[in-house]
Scaffold this active site. Structure first.
Site, short mmCIF file in Angstrom:
data_model
loop_
_atom_site.label_atom_id
_atom_site.label_comp_id
_atom_site.label_asym_id
_atom_site.label_seq_id
_atom_site.Cartn_x
_atom_site.Cartn_y
_atom_site.Cartn_z
N GLU A 1 4.80 -5.09 7.07
CA GLU A 1 4.08 -4.00 7.76
C GLU A 1 4.60 -3.76 9.18
OE1 GLU A 1 2.66 -6.42 5.99
OE2 GLU A 1 1.04 -5.63 4.75
N GLY B 1 0.58 -4.97 1.01
CA GLY B 1 -0.65 -5.03 0.22
C GLY B 1 -0.44 -5.66 -1.14
N ALA C 1 0.86 -1.17 0.00
CA ALA C 1 0.00 0.00 0.00
C ALA C 1 0.90 1.23 0.00
CB ALA C 1 -0.88 -0.02 1.24
N GLU D 1 -0.71 -9.24 -0.52
CA GLU D 1 -2.12 -9.51 -0.23
C GLU D 1 -2.97 -9.50 -1.50
OE1 GLU D 1 -2.07 -6.37 2.81
OE2 GLU D 1 -2.87 -7.86 4.21
C1 HXC Z 1 5.09 4.26 -1.35
C2 HXC Z 1 6.99 3.28 -2.16
C3 HXC Z 1 6.63 2.05 -1.59
C4 HXC Z 1 5.38 1.98 -0.88
C5 HXC Z 1 8.50 1.79 -2.60
N1 HXC Z 1 8.16 3.08 -2.77
N2 HXC Z 1 7.59 1.15 -1.88
N3 HXC Z 1 6.24 4.37 -2.04
N4 HXC Z 1 4.67 3.11 -0.78
N5 HXC Z 1 4.91 0.86 -0.34
C6 HXC Z 1 8.90 4.10 -3.50
C7 HXC Z 1 10.13 4.56 -2.73
O1 HXC Z 1 9.80 5.49 -1.76
C8 HXC Z 1 10.96 5.13 -3.85
O2 HXC Z 1 10.47 6.40 -4.17
C9 HXC Z 1 10.65 4.22 -5.03
O3 HXC Z 1 9.42 3.59 -4.70
C10 HXC Z 1 11.70 3.16 -5.21
O4 HXC Z 1 11.90 2.50 -4.00
P1 HXC Z 1 13.36 2.27 -3.34
O5 HXC Z 1 13.14 2.03 -1.90
O6 HXC Z 1 14.29 3.35 -3.74
O7 HXC Z 1 13.79 0.92 -4.09
P2 HXC Z 1 14.73 -0.24 -3.54
O8 HXC Z 1 15.91 0.33 -2.83
O9 HXC Z 1 14.95 -1.14 -4.70
O10 HXC Z 1 13.87 -1.00 -2.44
C11 HXC Z 1 12.69 -1.67 -2.82
C12 HXC Z 1 11.84 -2.03 -1.57
C13 HXC Z 1 11.59 -0.78 -0.74
C14 HXC Z 1 12.59 -3.09 -0.75
C15 HXC Z 1 10.56 -2.65 -2.08
O11 HXC Z 1 11.09 0.25 -1.58
C16 HXC Z 1 10.62 -0.97 0.39
O12 HXC Z 1 10.96 -1.55 1.42
N6 HXC Z 1 9.37 -0.49 0.19
C17 HXC Z 1 8.37 -0.55 1.21
C18 HXC Z 1 7.79 -1.93 1.31
C19 HXC Z 1 6.72 -2.01 2.38
O13 HXC Z 1 6.95 -1.66 3.55
N7 HXC Z 1 5.51 -2.42 2.00
C20 HXC Z 1 4.40 -2.53 2.90
C21 HXC Z 1 3.67 -1.23 2.90
S1 HXC Z 1 2.39 -1.22 4.10
P3 HXC Z 1 11.48 7.65 -4.39
O14 HXC Z 1 10.54 8.81 -4.60
O15 HXC Z 1 12.31 7.75 -3.19
O16 HXC Z 1 12.24 7.27 -5.61
C22 HXC Z 1 1.16 -2.07 3.40
C23 HXC Z 1 -0.08 -2.16 4.24
C24 HXC Z 1 -1.00 -3.14 3.71
O17 HXC Z 1 1.24 -2.57 2.33
C25 HXC Z 1 -2.25 -3.11 4.49
C26 HXC Z 1 -3.43 -2.78 3.70
C27 HXC Z 1 -3.37 -2.97 2.27
#
Ligand code: HXC
Length: 259
Positions: free
Chosen positions: A133, A110, A66, A113
């Site tokens: 998360e 998400g 998400a 999911e």
């Molecule tokens: C918003 C995101 C994002 C996310 C990545 N980006 N994941 N933006 N929401 N979930 C954005 C980053 O901020 C970045 O933007 C760009 O995408 C590239 O990501 P990087 O981190 O630079 O890439 P990398 O180093 O290759 O790492 C990839 C990654 C990492 C390991 C996937 O991005 C990451 O850990 N993302 C978050 C994953 C996460 O926590 N997901 C769960 C979310 S909570 P910029 O602008 O800096 O280039 C969730 C709740 C679900 O899903 C519940 C209800 C649905």
């Protein structure tokens, strides 16, 4: 219909392909994207020519979760009042035709999911799955704590949800989360092959098979078997059952009419 956060096309006039399209954000799933996804799924489901759908992302990310930026300032009142997730993430549960997730790269939070809400997952060899998360001070909110243990068992689901670690395609396949792993450059070819195979069967039968397998997650064994039995019986009322069995007996290909 023009979409901003997804692209949509058909293959062989039979398979509806939806590609998540926020590449700069690794296909992070925000509300408008989920609304568009729901609209596209519903349109394909209502289109008689379509027998199967595919949801996919980019090589780097199916979806990295998400949209954290969008969620960061939400209050309890915001998410509760607006019914966050329930409002626009669950359309896929009402889709009656088969939906395959073709996953390459990250399927996290998400994103994982969403893949699990599809009927089965075909993974590229670079796929990575996880429910990170916990690192954000939250828990999965789109069914991850429920579908993941059903797919991979309690121990691995707890491991993933509590440590936030990712698992690679091999581990996911071994655990039963994905149905097959294919080389990255063959992901769409292989998934399309599966989708076209499904499209070759009676839509009545593929919808009934989907409905009946899903029932296994909603009921006890006796109820589930009874549900299956009734659907099985009902298919004997279709022309496609007569066609399928006559084709087998007479050693010819079946021509199903979805009737
Ligand atoms: C918003 C995101 C994002 C996310 C990545 N980006 N994941 N933006 N929401 N979930 C954005 C980053 O901020 C970045 O933007 C760009 O995408 C590239 O990501 P990087 O981190 O630079 O890439 P990398 O180093 O290759 O790492 C990839 C990654 C990492 C390991 C996937 O991005 C990451 O850990 N993302 C978050 C994953 C996460 O926590 N997901 C769960 C979310 S909570 P910029 O602008 O800096 O280039 C969730 C709740 C679900 O899903 C519940 C209800 C649905």
């Amino acid at each position: 219909m023009a979409y901003e956060f997804i692209t949509v096309h058909t293959e062989a006039d039979k398979v509806g392909v939806i590609t998540l399209n926020r590449p700069k954000q690794l296909n992070a799933l925000n509300g408008p994207l989920m609304v568009e996804l729901g609209q596209a799924l519903k349109a394909f489901d209502a289109n008689e020519a379509i027998g199967c759908m595919i949801i996919t992302g980019s090589e780097k990310a199916f979806a990295a979760g998400a949209d954290i930026g969008a969620m960061a300032t939400y209050s309890f009142a915001d998410v509760y009042k607006n019914d966050y997730i329930t409002r626009d993430w669950e359309t896929i549960r009402s889709i009656r035709k088969p939906v395959i997730a073709a996953v390459s790269g990250f399927a996290l939070g998400g994103g994982c999911e969403l893949a699990m809400m599809c009927d089965f997952i075909i993974a590229a060899d670079n796929a990575k799955f996880g429910q990170p998360e916990i690192k954000l001070g939250i828990i999965p909110g789109a069914g991850g704590t429920q579908r993941l243990p059903r797919a991979v068992g309690k121990s691995k689901a707890m491991d993933l949800a509590l440590t936030g670690r990712m698992m690679d395609a091999n581990e996911a396949e071994k655990a039963g989360l994905v149905s097959r792993i294919v080389p990255l450059d063959k992901l769409m070819e292989e998934t399309l092959g599966a989708a076209l195979m499904i499209c070759g069967y009676s839509q009545l039968a593929t919808m009934a098979a989907k409905e009946s397998v899903n029932r296994a997650f909603e009921s006890g064994l006796a109820d589930g078997v009874m549900f299956e039995r009734r659907l099985f019986h009902a298919l004997f009322a279709t022309a496609d059952q007569k066609e399928g069995m006559d084709a087998f007996v007479n050693k010819r290909p079946a021509a199903f009419k979805n009737a």
